[in-house]
Design a protein around this motif. Sequence first.
Motif, PDB file in Angstrom:
ATOM      1  N   PRO A   1       0.797  -1.229   0.000  1.00 48.92           N
ATOM      2  CA  PRO A   1       0.000   0.000   0.000  1.00 48.92           C
ATOM      3  C   PRO A   1       0.831   1.281   0.000  1.00 48.92           C
ATOM      4  N   PHE A   2       2.107   1.179   0.412  1.00 50.59           N
ATOM      5  CA  PHE A   2       2.955   2.368   0.464  1.00 50.59           C
ATOM      6  C   PHE A   2       3.658   2.643  -0.867  1.00 50.59           C
ATOM      7  N   VAL A   3       3.557   1.713  -1.810  1.00 50.08           N
ATOM      8  CA  VAL A   3       4.245   1.886  -3.091  1.00 50.08           C
ATOM      9  C   VAL A   3       3.737   3.116  -3.854  1.00 50.08           C
ATOM     10  N   PRO A   4       2.405   3.359  -3.957  1.00 49.85           N
ATOM     11  CA  PRO A   4       1.969   4.567  -4.677  1.00 49.85           C
ATOM     12  C   PRO A   4       2.527   5.857  -4.078  1.00 49.85           C
ATOM     13  N   MET A   5       2.568   5.949  -2.733  1.00 48.65           N
ATOM     14  CA  MET A   5       3.105   7.151  -2.119  1.00 48.65           C
ATOM     15  C   MET A   5       4.601   7.290  -2.394  1.00 48.65           C
ATOM     16  N   ALA A   6       5.336   6.167  -2.296  1.00 47.81           N
ATOM     17  CA  ALA A   6       6.770   6.204  -2.590  1.00 47.81           C
ATOM     18  C   ALA A   6       7.015   6.591  -4.050  1.00 47.81           C
ATOM     19  N   THR A   7       6.153   6.116  -4.928  1.00 48.44           N
ATOM     20  CA  THR A   7       6.277   6.450  -6.351  1.00 48.44           C
ATOM     21  C   THR A   7       6.081   7.942  -6.583  1.00 48.44           C
ATOM     22  N   LEU A   8       5.065   8.514  -5.947  1.00 47.15           N
ATOM     23  CA  LEU A   8       4.826   9.956  -6.089  1.00 47.15           C
ATOM     24  C   LEU A   8       6.002  10.763  -5.566  1.00 47.15           C
ATOM     25  N   VAL A   9       6.572  10.335  -4.437  1.00 55.29           N
ATOM     26  CA  VAL A   9       7.718  11.047  -3.876  1.00 55.29           C
ATOM     27  C   VAL A   9       8.901  10.986  -4.836  1.00 55.29           C
ATOM     28  N   LEU A  10       9.174   9.810  -5.394  1.00 54.11           N
ATOM     29  CA  LEU A  10      10.298   9.643  -6.311  1.00 54.11           C
ATOM     30  C   LEU A  10      10.082  10.422  -7.605  1.00 54.11           C
ATOM     31  N   MET A  11       8.830  10.519  -8.047  1.00 51.55           N
ATOM     32  CA  MET A  11       8.530  11.180  -9.312  1.00 51.55           C
ATOM     33  C   MET A  11       8.418  12.694  -9.150  1.00 51.55           C
ATOM     34  N   LEU A  12       7.744  13.139  -8.080  1.00 50.67           N
ATOM     35  CA  LEU A  12       7.498  14.569  -7.906  1.00 50.67           C
ATOM     36  C   LEU A  12       8.539  15.252  -7.038  1.00 50.67           C
ATOM     37  N   GLY A  13       9.237  14.473  -6.189  1.00 49.84           N
ATOM     38  CA  GLY A  13      10.251  15.071  -5.323  1.00 49.84           C
ATOM     39  C   GLY A  13      11.298  15.855  -6.087  1.00 49.84           C
ATOM     40  N   PRO A  14      11.933  15.267  -7.106  1.00 51.37           N
ATOM     41  CA  PRO A  14      12.925  16.025  -7.869  1.00 51.37           C
ATOM     42  C   PRO A  14      12.343  17.262  -8.558  1.00 51.37           C
ATOM     43  N   VAL A  15      11.083  17.174  -8.988  1.00 50.24           N
ATOM     44  CA  VAL A  15      10.455  18.313  -9.656  1.00 50.24           C
ATOM     45  C   VAL A  15      10.304  19.478  -8.682  1.00 50.24           C
ATOM     46  N   LEU A  16       9.745  19.184  -7.490  1.00 50.46           N
ATOM     47  CA  LEU A  16       9.534  20.239  -6.497  1.00 50.46           C
ATOM     48  C   LEU A  16      10.861  20.774  -5.973  1.00 50.46           C
ATOM     49  N   ALA A  17      11.819  19.866  -5.729  1.00 46.05           N
ATOM     50  CA  ALA A  17      13.145  20.313  -5.274  1.00 46.05           C
ATOM     51  C   ALA A  17      13.818  21.174  -6.340  1.00 46.05           C
ATOM     52  N   GLY A  18      13.665  20.772  -7.607  1.00 39.81           N
ATOM     53  CA  GLY A  18      14.257  21.545  -8.692  1.00 39.81           C
ATOM     54  C   GLY A  18      13.640  22.925  -8.819  1.00 39.81           C
ATOM     55  N   LEU A  19      12.316  23.004  -8.651  1.00 36.69           N
ATOM     56  CA  LEU A  19      11.662  24.311  -8.699  1.00 36.69           C
ATOM     57  C   LEU A  19      12.171  25.209  -7.571  1.00 36.69           C
ATOM     58  N   TRP A  20      12.323  24.635  -6.375  1.00 40.03           N
ATOM     59  CA  TRP A  20      12.851  25.407  -5.258  1.00 40.03           C
ATOM     60  C   TRP A  20      14.293  25.839  -5.539  1.00 40.03           C
ATOM     61  N   GLY A  21      15.063  24.936  -6.121  1.00 41.43           N
ATOM     62  CA  GLY A  21      16.442  25.273  -6.475  1.00 41.43           C
ATOM     63  C   GLY A  21      16.536  26.285  -7.594  1.00 41.43           C
ATOM     64  N   THR A  22      15.471  26.480  -8.343  1.00 43.11           N
ATOM     65  CA  THR A  22      15.426  27.514  -9.375  1.00 43.11           C
ATOM     66  C   THR A  22      14.984  28.846  -8.792  1.00 43.11           C
TER      67      THR A  22
END
Length: 564
Positions: free
Chosen positions: A8-29
């Motif tokens: 059951p935790f796989v979908p949440m882990a997937t979202l973190v792996l997929m969206l984490g770099p995007v959000l971190a990158g936006l913050w780093g921009t």
Amino acid sequence: MNRRRLLPFVPMATLVLMLGPVLAGLWGTILPAFGQLSAAGLHGPSLDPFRMVFATPGIWQSIRLSVTTGLLSALLSLGIVILIFAGWSGTRSFRLLERLLSPFLAVPHAAAAFGLAFLIAPSGWIARLLSPWATGWGRPPDWLIVQDPWGLCMVAGLTLKEMPFLLLMTLAAVGQTDAIRSMAVAQALGYGRVSGWIKTVLPRVYPQIRLPVYVVLAYAMSVVDVAIILGPSTPAPLSVLIVRWMGDPDLALRLRAAAGALVQFGLVVMALGLWRMGEAAVGYFGSMWLYHGKRGRYDLVGRSFGLVLGGISALAILGGLVVLAVWSFAGFWGFPDLLPAELTLTNWTRHSAGIAQALTETALIASAATIISLVLALGCLEAEYRHGLRIGSRGLWLLYLPLVIPQTAFLPGLQTLMLGFGVTSGQGAVILAHVVFVLPYVFLSLGDPFRAWDAKMGVIAAALGAGPDRVLWAVRLPMLLRPVLTAVAVGIAVSVGQYLPTLLIGGGRVATLTTEAVALASGGDRRAIAVYGLMQTGAALIPFALALLVPALVWRNRRGLRHG
């Protein structure tokens, strides 16, 4: 903790792996865009980076190019696909076009752009075909066709590549509507094929392909490799300027790059808003047109345009690949000769060492990114099945988010954050960056076949004593072999074509077929470009061939077990 509790935790882990770099990158921009870059001893907040962006010579032309090329290519791609479906769906011509265009989805953007350039350049194959008997040219004309200042060649290249994507998305959406019955009713009421399809089927299809259309628009506005190959260079589109600023050894220019990335992001958001308003306007005037009851006087014109433009698109990509193949074996090839004076393997042997290294790097990154994406996608889909979950409209938005947000908006920021935290650029970082873009495509490719699997098979297996894990591995996945391999092929093709994530996150140290091919664009060595472009295309197409061949061999004596 056993695997069933982890599922059951796989979908949440997937979202973190997929969206984490995007959000971190936006913050780093955002931080350096407002003057904060500790690595260079710069501290904000400040608007100076934005002032530097708008003080850049030719910046408004660059912005205009980004907006116009994106909007035009998205509009043309969608319009041609609509005309093809409206005028020809269900006919032999449609099936032929579908078979011609669908495989070209796997052709990387850079390879398609090089093929188009070699085809339509003043010394290209079309000019050679018409010279000298029709044109009288003994030497190439001094015409600026490729890299024209209006970006029309870039629009053509993007349209050619995005059409197959929208075609397949629309094909899947049409299958979920009662299109055949709707068309039968419309034609019984006297409507032509085109007007009947647009009035009865399109209103139900477009909401399902809205997100893919947004992806096409966002990608076209911020693409880098196609812009380098086909777009103008003085001034270049904004995305190319951002990459140039990011590659400058002066760290202070990263502030300008970050500000430019936020400008690019704002432009994409504005363009999406403009497109959304356009949808509302088309819906309003379309309703008036619908109630007016016109039966479609110009149906023949619409059908002809759809067939001709679809055929030209397929022939342009195919012709581009053929001319790449010819150039890769060409010896001396003077103008206006249609074919080289001699064919040789010298071009391949000269670049064999570089090709082998780039191919190995490409294969390792694509395989790793695709395997990670496949495992996560299967985990999410199995969690859906076992726990009765269902992805909704918000889930689809989250899935498409990394594709809608421009790569130039968050990848520079992600690279800056990596530098700030001392994270080493290299193969591992590039693989994780590729997962962000590969995972959505793998999930979308596998989702429908996985959900359409007959659950009665699982019930029968459970009645025979198989647990949920064994049902998955021994029954469901073997039956879904073709869709799984197709999803793998899609993932590999997406990874092979990634240019900007490899360039920025790899820090210039990771050389793939795509980065090497685009790097050769500035040199003008057509033979070297052709060799790398063909290898890039082969790396993307071969997995699709295997995805068709392997299931046919595995299930040749068990056709009843094939699914999808």
